[in-house]
Design a protein around this motif. Structure first.
Motif, mmCIF file in Angstrom:
data_model
loop_
_atom_site.group_PDB
_atom_site.id
_atom_site.type_symbol
_atom_site.label_atom_id
_atom_site.label_comp_id
_atom_site.label_asym_id
_atom_site.label_seq_id
_atom_site.Cartn_x
_atom_site.Cartn_y
_atom_site.Cartn_z
ATOM 1 N N SER A 162 0.827 -1.211 0.000
ATOM 2 C CA SER A 162 0.000 0.000 0.000
ATOM 3 C C SER A 162 0.854 1.250 0.000
ATOM 4 O O SER A 162 1.890 1.316 0.662
ATOM 5 C CB SER A 162 -0.965 0.006 1.193
ATOM 6 N N VAL A 163 0.414 2.228 -0.788
ATOM 7 C CA VAL A 163 1.140 3.492 -0.916
ATOM 8 C C VAL A 163 0.204 4.628 -0.511
ATOM 9 O O VAL A 163 -0.907 4.741 -1.040
ATOM 10 C CB VAL A 163 1.631 3.726 -2.362
ATOM 11 N N ILE A 164 0.664 5.450 0.424
ATOM 12 C CA ILE A 164 -0.189 6.464 1.039
ATOM 13 C C ILE A 164 0.345 7.863 0.759
ATOM 14 O O ILE A 164 1.540 8.121 0.955
ATOM 15 C CB ILE A 164 -0.228 6.222 2.561
ATOM 16 N N PHE A 165 -0.516 8.746 0.305
ATOM 17 C CA PHE A 165 -0.145 10.146 0.078
ATOM 18 C C PHE A 165 -0.853 11.004 1.105
ATOM 19 O O PHE A 165 -2.075 11.099 1.093
ATOM 20 C CB PHE A 165 -0.550 10.583 -1.335
ATOM 21 N N ILE A 166 -0.081 11.603 2.010
ATOM 22 C CA ILE A 166 -0.715 12.473 3.000
ATOM 23 C C ILE A 166 -0.270 13.915 2.781
ATOM 24 O O ILE A 166 0.836 14.176 2.315
ATOM 25 C CB ILE A 166 -0.410 12.032 4.452
ATOM 26 N N PRO A 167 -1.163 14.853 3.121
ATOM 27 C CA PRO A 167 -0.806 16.260 2.953
ATOM 28 C C PRO A 167 0.228 16.686 3.981
ATOM 29 O O PRO A 167 0.344 16.056 5.030
ATOM 30 C CB PRO A 167 -2.129 16.989 3.195
ATOM 31 N N GLU A 168 0.957 17.731 3.694
ATOM 32 C CA GLU A 168 1.919 18.226 4.682
ATOM 33 C C GLU A 168 1.153 18.912 5.804
ATOM 34 O O GLU A 168 -0.018 19.219 5.675
ATOM 35 C CB GLU A 168 2.930 19.196 4.025
ATOM 36 N N GLY A 169 1.841 19.139 6.912
ATOM 37 C CA GLY A 169 1.172 19.762 8.042
ATOM 38 C C GLY A 169 0.544 18.711 8.904
ATOM 39 O O GLY A 169 0.950 17.558 8.883
ATOM 40 N N LYS A 170 -0.500 19.104 9.597
ATOM 41 C CA LYS A 170 -1.015 18.276 10.668
ATOM 42 C C LYS A 170 -1.800 17.065 10.174
ATOM 43 O O LYS A 170 -2.737 17.176 9.411
ATOM 44 C CB LYS A 170 -1.900 19.121 11.572
ATOM 45 N N ILE A 171 -1.393 15.898 10.616
ATOM 46 C CA ILE A 171 -2.215 14.704 10.439
ATOM 47 C C ILE A 171 -2.367 14.106 11.838
ATOM 48 O O ILE A 171 -1.411 14.105 12.607
ATOM 49 C CB ILE A 171 -1.597 13.704 9.430
ATOM 50 N N ALA A 172 -3.591 13.693 12.163
ATOM 51 C CA ALA A 172 -3.837 13.203 13.530
ATOM 52 C C ALA A 172 -2.922 12.010 13.820
ATOM 53 O O ALA A 172 -2.774 11.109 13.000
ATOM 54 C CB ALA A 172 -5.300 12.823 13.682
ATOM 55 N N TYR A 173 -2.331 12.035 15.001
ATOM 56 C CA TYR A 173 -1.307 11.053 15.343
ATOM 57 C C TYR A 173 -1.781 9.613 15.334
ATOM 58 O O TYR A 173 -1.067 8.724 14.896
ATOM 59 C CB TYR A 173 -0.699 11.408 16.713
ATOM 60 N N GLY A 174 -2.980 9.388 15.813
ATOM 61 C CA GLY A 174 -3.491 8.021 15.858
ATOM 62 C C GLY A 174 -3.543 7.420 14.465
ATOM 63 O O GLY A 174 -3.265 6.237 14.261
ATOM 64 N N LYS A 175 -3.874 8.239 13.484
ATOM 65 C CA LYS A 175 -4.053 7.761 12.111
ATOM 66 C C LYS A 175 -2.706 7.475 11.454
ATOM 67 O O LYS A 175 -2.509 6.440 10.810
ATOM 68 C CB LYS A 175 -4.820 8.803 11.292
ATOM 69 N N LEU A 176 -1.781 8.414 11.632
ATOM 70 C CA LEU A 176 -0.439 8.230 11.072
ATOM 71 C C LEU A 176 0.200 6.981 11.689
ATOM 72 O O LEU A 176 0.801 6.163 10.995
ATOM 73 C CB LEU A 176 0.415 9.472 11.356
ATOM 74 N N ILE A 386 -12.604 8.180 19.152
ATOM 75 C CA ILE A 386 -12.064 9.248 19.992
ATOM 76 C C ILE A 386 -10.533 9.203 20.073
ATOM 77 O O ILE A 386 -9.877 10.234 20.202
ATOM 78 C CB ILE A 386 -12.676 9.178 21.415
ATOM 79 N N LEU A 387 -9.931 8.010 19.970
ATOM 80 C CA LEU A 387 -8.478 7.889 20.143
ATOM 81 C C LEU A 387 -7.678 8.284 18.907
ATOM 82 O O LEU A 387 -6.448 8.307 18.933
ATOM 83 C CB LEU A 387 -8.117 6.453 20.542
ATOM 84 N N LYS A 388 -8.363 8.602 17.830
ATOM 85 C CA LYS A 388 -7.660 8.962 16.594
ATOM 86 C C LYS A 388 -6.859 10.251 16.751
ATOM 87 O O LYS A 388 -5.826 10.428 16.136
ATOM 88 C CB LYS A 388 -8.672 9.155 15.461
ATOM 89 N N ASP A 389 -7.414 11.172 17.542
ATOM 90 C CA ASP A 389 -6.804 12.503 17.624
ATOM 91 C C ASP A 389 -6.694 12.973 19.078
ATOM 92 O O ASP A 389 -7.385 13.902 19.497
ATOM 93 C CB ASP A 389 -7.653 13.488 16.796
ATOM 94 N N PRO A 390 -5.802 12.342 19.842
ATOM 95 C CA PRO A 390 -5.679 12.710 21.261
ATOM 96 C C PRO A 390 -5.230 14.155 21.451
ATOM 97 O O PRO A 390 -5.600 14.799 22.436
ATOM 98 C CB PRO A 390 -4.641 11.719 21.810
ATOM 99 N N ASP A 391 -4.448 14.691 20.515
ATOM 100 C CA ASP A 391 -3.979 16.080 20.653
ATOM 101 C C ASP A 391 -5.145 17.051 20.755
ATOM 102 O O ASP A 391 -5.120 17.995 21.543
ATOM 103 C CB ASP A 391 -3.130 16.489 19.443
ATOM 104 N N ALA A 392 -6.168 16.831 19.935
ATOM 105 C CA ALA A 392 -7.318 17.729 19.939
ATOM 106 C C ALA A 392 -8.046 17.645 21.286
ATOM 107 O O ALA A 392 -8.484 18.658 21.834
ATOM 108 C CB ALA A 392 -8.275 17.378 18.802
ATOM 109 N N VAL A 393 -8.142 16.441 21.828
ATOM 110 C CA VAL A 393 -8.845 16.252 23.099
ATOM 111 C C VAL A 393 -8.089 16.944 24.231
ATOM 112 O O VAL A 393 -8.658 17.733 24.989
ATOM 113 C CB VAL A 393 -8.975 14.745 23.446
ATOM 114 N N ILE A 394 -6.799 16.659 24.316
ATOM 115 C CA ILE A 394 -5.996 17.232 25.395
ATOM 116 C C ILE A 394 -5.917 18.755 25.238
ATOM 117 O O ILE A 394 -6.053 19.494 26.209
ATOM 118 C CB ILE A 394 -4.567 16.628 25.397
ATOM 119 N N GLY A 395 -5.744 19.213 24.015
ATOM 120 C CA GLY A 395 -5.680 20.654 23.758
ATOM 121 C C GLY A 395 -6.929 21.357 24.259
ATOM 122 O O GLY A 395 -6.852 22.421 24.880
ATOM 123 N N TYR A 396 -8.076 20.763 24.019
ATOM 124 C CA TYR A 396 -9.348 21.363 24.449
ATOM 125 C C TYR A 396 -9.451 21.374 25.979
ATOM 126 O O TYR A 396 -9.759 22.391 26.581
ATOM 127 C CB TYR A 396 -10.507 20.571 23.834
#
Ligand SMILES: *Cc1c(COP(=O)(O)O)cnc(C)c1O
Ligand SMILES: [Zn+2]
Length: 431
Positions: A162-176, A386-396
């Motif tokens: 599998s080959v994955i193209f992700i945009p630069e900048g923020k990608i949620a950590y759980g997903k990466l 919910i665990l996909k993006d812990p940064d958003a949860v903690i940040g809030y």
């Protein structure tokens, strides 16, 4: 072999194509639908078949919440099917989130309970199955995160690269983390999602790699199973509304396509309304809808809900068709509204990633605007875990999203205290 008459049809010009060859779009540039001859199917009989499969759940392809509905997904020899028994997700009472939205009868379908934590698995089982049918060795996608996590997993199960193209900048950590862990070759592109999307289409054509973005018509077929499963859970009683977040706009297109097929087969006899909710900073469909203007891509999409940070959604035409059929609406919600609604979904004990919570933020807004009335029955789709993006949860909850203009309205901050009973007593009293 594909069984039963199945063909591809252009959304834009209705030109038809057979399935012998791989094809993602029409010669005219339009996106394609997988079509079937519904006249060969008997709605009553289908319902019974699905009910029997539901009751006899055992290991095997019918233990999948997608392949249970095989007759309306696509009929293909079992040897090609690549499944992780996806679907079978829960339908919750929205609890606190219902109060917050102001709706009495509000259910939340939690697609974050899929094997890789998002609804993308329902489409991916179909996409990778089609890839296997077409003898693909490699698959690729552009992704804001969840599609890549899902694709990498299913490709690994199928023994494909599998080959994955992700945009630069923020990608949620759980997903990466998932994409890397499942062994996806991950290429970060200098550009946003829309640039990555353009590139992957070209790469797949030039390098003979099978494309698994939602432009792939088989993926949409799998995602229809969300609504099949909801309705089976509700004994085929149709709610007044479905509310769903919109990014690349594949999922709401699948929702309306699935409903339309059930309606044509007489399995349901009422057409529910569909509300598509976009993040205000990435809302080409909502802009078009609310201002009655022609479709225009958003050049610099922005939102904390990274799963829907898409300025030029590939399925906008399919989406509009479904909205017209269901007398639907489109709404957009601010960053603050998304994160406050998320705090309510989380505090209800359910929890979901930011993009998912557009369903609840949008519900509240549409109730306040008088579009949805309090006593109508509503089903919201929660798209990711919910665990996909812990940064958003903690940040809030630490109230550290000020730079994004987001306040921790319902923040639940951790406290540092001395290790004494007295300190605990004081902390508890402080509330
Ligand atoms: C992909 C995704 C969406 C958007 O779905 P589209 O089909 O692109 O509109 C919303 N939420 C989550 C969590 C997703 O992963
Ligand atoms: Zn066409």
């Amino acid at each position: 072999m594909f069984k039963k008459p199945l063909w591809l049809e252009c959304v834009h010009c209705q030109k038809q194509y057979g399935l012998e060859q791989v094809r993602y779009s029409c010669d005219c540039g339009g996106t394609l639908d997988l079509k079937r001859d519904l006249l060969q199917l008997d709605g009553e009989q289908l319902k019974q078949t699905w009910e029997t499969r539901w009751q006899n759940r055992k290991r095997g392809i019918y233990d999948s919440g997608v392949w249970r509905y095989k007759e309306l997904i696509f009929d293909v020899d079992e040897q090609y099917i690549v499944t992780r028994q996806e679907g079978n997700t829960r339908l919750y009472n929205a609890g606190k989130a219902a109060e917050y939205a102001g709706i009495e009868n509000f259910l939340l379908k939690h697609e974050g309970e899929n094997p890789t934590g998002s609804f993308k698995d329902r489409g991916m089982t179909c996409g990778v199955t089609a890839g296997k049918f077409y003898s693909a060795n490699s698959v690729a996608c552009a992704s804001t995160g969840n599609t890549s996590a899902s694709m990498a997993s299913y490709a690994a199960v199928a023994g494909m690269e599998s080959v994955i193209f992700i945009p630069e900048g923020k990608i949620a950590y759980g997903k990466l983390a998932q994409a890397l862990a499942f062994g996806g070759k991950t290429l970060q592109i200098k550009g946003n999602f829309d640039h990555a999307m353009q590139l992957v289409v070209e790469v797949c054509r030039e390098l003979n790699i099978y494309l698994l973005n939602s432009i792939n018509p088989f993926r949409i077929e799998g995602q229809k199973a969300i609504v099949f499963e909801i309705l089976q859970q509700l004994d085929w009683q149709v709610p007044d509304w479905f509310i769903i977040p919109g990014g690349n706009l594949g999922n709401n297109s699948a929702l309306s396509k699935g409903l339309q097929e059930l309606y044509q087969l007489g399995i349901i006899n009422k057409i529910p309304r569909i509300a598509v909710i976009q993040a205000a900073g990435s809302a080409p469909l909502a802009n078009m809808w609310k201002q009655h203007t022609p479709y225009e891509a958003v050049q610099e999409p922005e939102t904390i809900a990274t799963a829907i940070k898409i300025g030029n959604p590939i399925s906008w035409e399919k989406s509009l068709r479904g909205l017209a059929w269901s007398n639907g609406v489109v709404e957009d919600v601010t960053e603050q509204e998304i994160m406050d609604a998320k705090a309510m979904v989380d505090a209800a004990g359910i929890g979901a990633e930011p993009a998912s919570c557009c369903s609840v933020a949008g519900a509240r807004k549409l109730v306040q605007a008088g579009v949805i009335s309090r006593n109508e029955s509503v089903v919201g789709i929660l798209t990711g875990n919910i665990l996909k993006d812990p940064d958003a949860v903690i940040g809030y909850h630490q109230n550290q999203l000020g730079h994004l203009g987001i306040k921790g309205t319902y923040a639940n901050q951790p406290q540092l205290i001395l290790p004494t009973v007295e300190a605990v007593r004081q902390a508890l009293q402080a509330g």
